[in-house]
Design a protein around this motif. Structure first.
Motif, PDB file in Angstrom:
ATOM      1  N   ALA A   1      53.045  30.809  18.438  1.00 39.40           N
ATOM      2  CA  ALA A   1      52.617  30.336  19.752  1.00 39.40           C
ATOM      3  C   ALA A   1      53.582  30.729  20.860  1.00 39.40           C
ATOM      4  N   ASN A   2      54.692  31.380  20.513  1.00 38.51           N
ATOM      5  CA  ASN A   2      55.645  31.856  21.514  1.00 38.51           C
ATOM      6  C   ASN A   2      55.378  33.335  21.750  1.00 38.51           C
ATOM      7  N   ILE A   3      54.764  33.639  22.887  1.00 38.31           N
ATOM      8  CA  ILE A   3      54.242  34.968  23.166  1.00 38.31           C
ATOM      9  C   ILE A   3      55.059  35.644  24.261  1.00 38.31           C
ATOM     10  N   ILE A   4      55.439  36.893  24.012  1.00 36.03           N
ATOM     11  CA  ILE A   4      56.138  37.703  25.005  1.00 36.03           C
ATOM     12  C   ILE A   4      55.245  38.886  25.337  1.00 36.03           C
ATOM     13  N   ILE A   5      54.809  38.982  26.576  1.00 37.41           N
ATOM     14  CA  ILE A   5      53.933  40.068  26.996  1.00 37.41           C
ATOM     15  C   ILE A   5      54.751  41.046  27.831  1.00 37.41           C
ATOM     16  N   VAL A   6      54.788  42.294  27.387  1.00 37.63           N
ATOM     17  CA  VAL A   6      55.505  43.348  28.100  1.00 37.63           C
ATOM     18  C   VAL A   6      54.526  43.992  29.075  1.00 37.63           C
ATOM     19  N   THR A   7      54.754  43.794  30.357  1.00 32.13           N
ATOM     20  CA  THR A   7      53.809  44.233  31.376  1.00 32.13           C
ATOM     21  C   THR A   7      54.402  45.345  32.238  1.00 32.13           C
ATOM     22  N   GLY A   8      53.565  45.867  33.101  1.00 30.29           N
ATOM     23  CA  GLY A   8      53.979  46.892  34.056  1.00 30.29           C
ATOM     24  C   GLY A   8      53.259  46.678  35.366  1.00 30.29           C
ATOM     25  N   ARG A   9      53.331  47.671  36.207  1.00 24.53           N
ATOM     26  CA  ARG A   9      52.697  47.582  37.520  1.00 24.53           C
ATOM     27  C   ARG A   9      51.180  47.405  37.371  1.00 24.53           C
ATOM     28  N   GLY A  10      50.603  46.519  38.188  1.00 23.70           N
ATOM     29  CA  GLY A  10      49.158  46.329  38.191  1.00 23.70           C
ATOM     30  C   GLY A  10      48.630  45.444  37.081  1.00 23.70           C
ATOM     31  N   LYS A  11      49.506  44.675  36.437  1.00 23.54           N
ATOM     32  CA  LYS A  11      49.088  43.847  35.308  1.00 23.54           C
ATOM     33  C   LYS A  11      49.018  42.357  35.656  1.00 23.54           C
ATOM     34  N   ASN A  12      48.977  42.032  36.941  1.00 22.12           N
ATOM     35  CA  ASN A  12      48.989  40.624  37.353  1.00 22.12           C
ATOM     36  C   ASN A  12      47.823  39.829  36.791  1.00 22.12           C
ATOM     37  N   ALA A  13      46.700  40.500  36.547  1.00 24.53           N
ATOM     38  CA  ALA A  13      45.521  39.786  36.036  1.00 24.53           C
ATOM     39  C   ALA A  13      45.790  39.148  34.674  1.00 24.53           C
ATOM     40  N   ILE A  14      46.662  39.763  33.867  1.00 23.83           N
ATOM     41  CA  ILE A  14      46.999  39.184  32.563  1.00 23.83           C
ATOM     42  C   ILE A  14      47.723  37.857  32.764  1.00 23.83           C
ATOM     43  N   GLU A  15      48.704  37.853  33.667  1.00 24.95           N
ATOM     44  CA  GLU A  15      49.447  36.628  33.942  1.00 24.95           C
ATOM     45  C   GLU A  15      48.520  35.551  34.497  1.00 24.95           C
ATOM     46  N   ASP A  16      47.635  35.936  35.395  1.00 24.08           N
ATOM     47  CA  ASP A  16      46.695  34.961  35.976  1.00 24.08           C
ATOM     48  C   ASP A  16      45.783  34.372  34.903  1.00 24.08           C
ATOM     49  N   HIS A  17      45.368  35.195  33.948  1.00 26.99           N
ATOM     50  CA  HIS A  17      44.426  34.730  32.925  1.00 26.99           C
ATOM     51  C   HIS A  17      45.036  33.617  32.074  1.00 26.99           C
ATOM     52  N   PHE A  18      46.327  33.734  31.751  1.00 26.12           N
ATOM     53  CA  PHE A  18      46.956  32.738  30.874  1.00 26.12           C
ATOM     54  C   PHE A  18      47.681  31.650  31.656  1.00 26.12           C
ATOM     55  N   ASP A  19      47.551  31.659  32.983  1.00 28.44           N
ATOM     56  CA  ASP A  19      48.124  30.616  33.818  1.00 28.44           C
ATOM     57  C   ASP A  19      47.082  29.523  34.051  1.00 28.44           C
ATOM     58  N   VAL A  20      47.532  28.387  34.536  1.00 25.32           N
ATOM     59  CA  VAL A  20      46.621  27.295  34.891  1.00 25.32           C
ATOM     60  C   VAL A  20      45.897  27.654  36.187  1.00 25.32           C
ATOM     61  N   SER A  21      44.593  27.427  36.218  1.00 27.12           N
ATOM     62  CA  SER A  21      43.808  27.683  37.417  1.00 27.12           C
ATOM     63  C   SER A  21      43.271  26.344  37.931  1.00 27.12           C
ATOM     64  N   TYR A  22      44.064  25.701  38.791  1.00 24.25           N
ATOM     65  CA  TYR A  22      43.727  24.344  39.233  1.00 24.25           C
ATOM     66  C   TYR A  22      42.407  24.315  40.001  1.00 24.25           C
ATOM     67  N   GLU A  23      42.200  25.304  40.879  1.00 24.03           N
ATOM     68  CA  GLU A  23      40.980  25.312  41.687  1.00 24.03           C
ATOM     69  C   GLU A  23      39.734  25.445  40.807  1.00 24.03           C
ATOM     70  N   LEU A  24      39.792  26.357  39.837  1.00 20.04           N
ATOM     71  CA  LEU A  24      38.645  26.557  38.947  1.00 20.04           C
ATOM     72  C   LEU A  24      38.398  25.316  38.097  1.00 20.04           C
ATOM     73  N   GLU A  25      39.467  24.729  37.577  1.00 24.29           N
ATOM     74  CA  GLU A  25      39.302  23.535  36.750  1.00 24.29           C
ATOM     75  C   GLU A  25      38.693  22.386  37.561  1.00 24.29           C
ATOM     76  N   LYS A  26      39.149  22.227  38.809  1.00 28.77           N
ATOM     77  CA  LYS A  26      38.609  21.158  39.656  1.00 28.77           C
ATOM     78  C   LYS A  26      37.132  21.378  39.937  1.00 28.77           C
ATOM     79  N   LEU A  27      36.753  22.644  40.206  1.00 26.78           N
ATOM     80  CA  LEU A  27      35.355  22.957  40.476  1.00 26.78           C
ATOM     81  C   LEU A  27      34.478  22.663  39.269  1.00 26.78           C
ATOM     82  N   LEU A  28      34.916  23.081  38.083  1.00 27.53           N
ATOM     83  CA  LEU A  28      34.131  22.849  36.869  1.00 27.53           C
ATOM     84  C   LEU A  28      34.017  21.352  36.570  1.00 27.53           C
TER      85      LEU A  28
END
Length: 298
Positions: free
Chosen positions: A59-86
């Motif tokens: 469960a301890n994950i290290i993701i090696v990223t590069g330029r233009g990979k912000n969507a990966i970080e966003d996907h595994f982050d908490v999305s408060y606005e989306l959760e509130k809407l749902l």
């Protein structure tokens, strides 16, 4: 080979996911989004592989990223606005799915400034790994199996306490696209091999076997010193295979022919095949999709 006592055994707790590649084989779809975020049915490729890691106890994950990979970080982050809407709309099933994504792992990110090969990507995780064994999992390889492929490999590591690479039998005409092991059977499972050598992308006639290395590894921390000493290849890259080769003389290295079906989601045809296979397995989609496929005039 003598078995290691339970008290002396090292355990796998961390997994490295190299995700800094440009995804050129999927252009133009990957011009503005990471290839790791391309969806298989309704989940991005990388989520399938991370779910495999979690199912293997990592469960301890290290993701090696590069330029233009912000969507990966966003996907595994908490999305408060989306959760509130749902939540406000009473879509509890979707809310649980969204919350599960951000809560299933402890994730860290490290940046690979230049794309200098898989071995270089693994080196980028050195400080976050420390002095313990770890897994490396490539998102291009989606493996469908009753027991997760990485769980199978963790079991092998815990028995033998040496690096393990996943292998599968590949037709000779395709072998030049892979790293290939030369090895001898180990034990009586018919699936484990003691690796004597590794060859990167040999010709069909020069390949030492038909056992190709695919994107699952369990490595020991001495790989970092080996990679630091590994010269770059003709393309300027540090190959992970060459780093592992350097360990073979110092310690046992194993190849494990896993149980399961591997889908190469790193090329378009493999991605399409995987999409069909996973859609057919879905309870909500499988039946109607199967009927649709039958209706096609192929």
């Amino acid at each position: 080979m003598a078995r290691v006592s339970d008290s002396a055994k090292q355990r796998i707790r961390k997994a490295v996911f190299p995700a800094a590649g440009l995804g050129t084989r999927f252009l133009p779809a990957t011009k503005a989004q990471p290839k790791e975020m391309l969806p298989l049915v309704d989940k991005p490729i990388i989520q399938y592989v991370i779910e495999e890691a979690v199912a293997a106890g990592l469960a301890n994950i290290i993701i090696v990223t590069g330029r233009g990979k912000n969507a990966i970080e966003d996907h595994f982050d908490v999305s408060y606005e989306l959760e509130k809407l749902l939540e406000e709309r009473g879509k509890t099933d979707l809310l649980e799915q969204v919350r599960a994504i951000s809560s299933m792992i402890n994730v860290s990110y490290v940046r690979q400034g230049e794309s200098l090969g898989l071995g270089h990507a693994v080196l980028m995780a050195k400080d976050l790994i420390g002095d313990e064994p770890f897994a490396v999992m490539l998102g291009d390889d989606i493996i469908d199996s009753a027991v997760p492929c990485m769980r199978q490999m963790v079991d092998v590591f815990e028995r033998h306490q040496g690096p393990v690479v996943a292998v599968q039998q590949v037709p000779r005409e395709d072998i030049s696209a892979y790293g290939v092991i030369a090895g001898a059977p180990e034990g009586d499972s018919g699936r484990l091999y003691r690796v004597r050598d590794m060859v990167e992308k040999p010709s069909a006639q020069d390949a030492p076997s038909d056992l190709a290395i695919i994107g699952r590894y369990i490595l020991t921390p001495d790989i970092f010193e080996a990679l630091e000493k590994t010269p770059r290849d003709k393309g300027g890259e540090i190959q992970l295979t060459n780093g592992i080769r350097a360990l073979i003389e110092a310690r046992p290295v194993f190849g494990y022919r896993f149980e399961g079906v591997r889908h190469d989601a790193g090329n378009k045809l493999g991605f399409l095949k995987a999409t069909v296979e996973f859609a057919l397995k879905r309870e909500d989609l499988g039946g109607p999709f199967r009927e649709y496929l039958k209706s096609l005039n192929l």
